[in-house]
Each structure stands twice: as C-alpha cells, then as structure tokens.
Scaffold this active site. Structure first.
Site: not given
Ligand code: 5GP
Length: 179
Positions: A100, A104-105
């Site tokens: 990955e 983030d979340t």
């Molecule tokens: P999660 O499901 O963990 O919230 O999301 C992860 C996805 O959110 C990552 O694969 C990416 O596509 C997007 N994302 C989260 N934070 C960032 C960031 O700081 N920059 C970018 N470009 N994408 C992010």
C-alpha cells in the site's frame, strides 16, 4: 522541487534505502514458505513502491494487483469498498503481503484484508510506504511501515491529487492552494 509543493518530506535516496530494508525483512520472513509469496499491490498509488520493493527481494515472489474505491459519505462511520479490478489469479493457500502507498483511516486496508481472507489466503501481512497514525479510525496491523508522517496531504512517488504528481520521485507536501 515541483512548484506546487511546500517542501519535500522524504527524498528519493531515503525511499530507496528504506525499501531495501523492508525488502530484506520481508525476504527473511518468507524465505521458507511452501508456496511463493504474492505481493498484492493496490492500484494506482502503490506502483512505484512495489517496483522499488520487489527489486530488492531476495526470494521468489509473484505479484498481482487490485484496484478498489471506497464509497459512502464522510458522515458514515462505516464505508464500503467497490472492487474496480480484482486479482488475476487464485491466492488460495498462498502467503500474501499487501503493498500500500499510505495508511490513513485504515478503512481501505481493513476491507481488502477481509476480501483476501475470504479468498483463502494462507496468511496476510501489510507493507505500507507511509503511515499517518494520527488519522486512524479502525485498527489494522501494518507489519512493515516505511515512514510515519504527520497529518499533512502528501503527493509523489505514486500518490496523487486528482491524478497528478504520481510521477515525482519523492514525497512532498502539497501547497494548500493546489487542493
Ligand atoms: P484509508 O482507507 O486508509 O483512509 O485510505 C488510504 C488511501 O487514501 C490511500 O491509499 C490514498 O489513496 C488516500 N490518501 C490518504 N492520505 C493521503 C495523502 O496524504 N495523500 C494522498 N495523495 N492520498 C492519500
């Protein structure tokens, strides 16, 4: 440095060096598995990281790709994901490491882990280039983390804003005028 960035957070040399270390750790852990390790990369952001990581693996590996998108509003506590591209092959009884770009979340990974588990993977671990622990909403075990970063919106090395900046060979903080 790209003109839309506030600063470079992680440079190319640092990414390559850290990828080598992670590849070594993963190679050591999976040196003796009966079935080959499959690296499952989540499109599109993890492509440069997968390419860097796999160059330094010292064991036989296979690769495959999944593309998922999350939907639901930010107000919802649960989000679901839609599979835009599924794996090409069976992963039954294979050890899996999900590759990955950033956690983030944690919701994307949580959903993908469940999908791969349902497909009969022998084991599932996660390697992520970046981790934003302050944003976590669900608990996911990320066994291998490249860099922990603060709560800033980053682009580059695969990470985009509206499909831009993926080609940058480093990770930078996007200036707020551009998102
Ligand atoms: P999660 O499901 O963990 O919230 O999301 C992860 C996805 O959110 C990552 O694969 C990416 O596509 C997007 N994302 C989260 N934070 C960032 C960031 O700081 N920059 C970018 N470009 N994408 C992010």
């Amino acid at each position: 440095m790209h003109a839309h960035l506030d600063k470079i957070l992680i440079n190319q040399v640092e990414i390559v060096e850290r990828s080598k270390q992670l590849a070594k750790e993963i190679s050591e852990k999976y040196a003796k598995t009966d079935k080959p390790l499959i690296l499952v990369a989540l499109l599109k952001g993890s492509v440069p990281f997968l390419a860097e990581l796999m160059k330094h693996m010292s064991i036989d590996i296979e690769i495959d790709f999944m593309d998922v998108s999350s939907y639901g509003t930010n107000m919802e506590s649960t989000r679901d994901i839609r599979i835009l591209k599924d794996l090409d092959r069976s992963i039954k009884e294979h050890p899996i490491v999900i590759v990955e770009d950033i956690v983030d979340t944690g919701r994307t990974l949580q959903a993908v882990i469940k999908i791969l588990d349902n497909k009969g993977a022998q084991s599932i671990e996660v390697v992520s280039l970046l981790d934003k622990p302050s944003r976590r909403e669900v608990e996911v075990d990320v066994a291998y983390i490249g860099f922990e970063i603060p709560n800033e919106f980053v682009v580059g090395f695969g990470l985009d804003f509206a499909e831009k900046y993926r080609e940058l060979p480093y990770i930078g903080i996007l200036h707020k005028d551009f998102y």
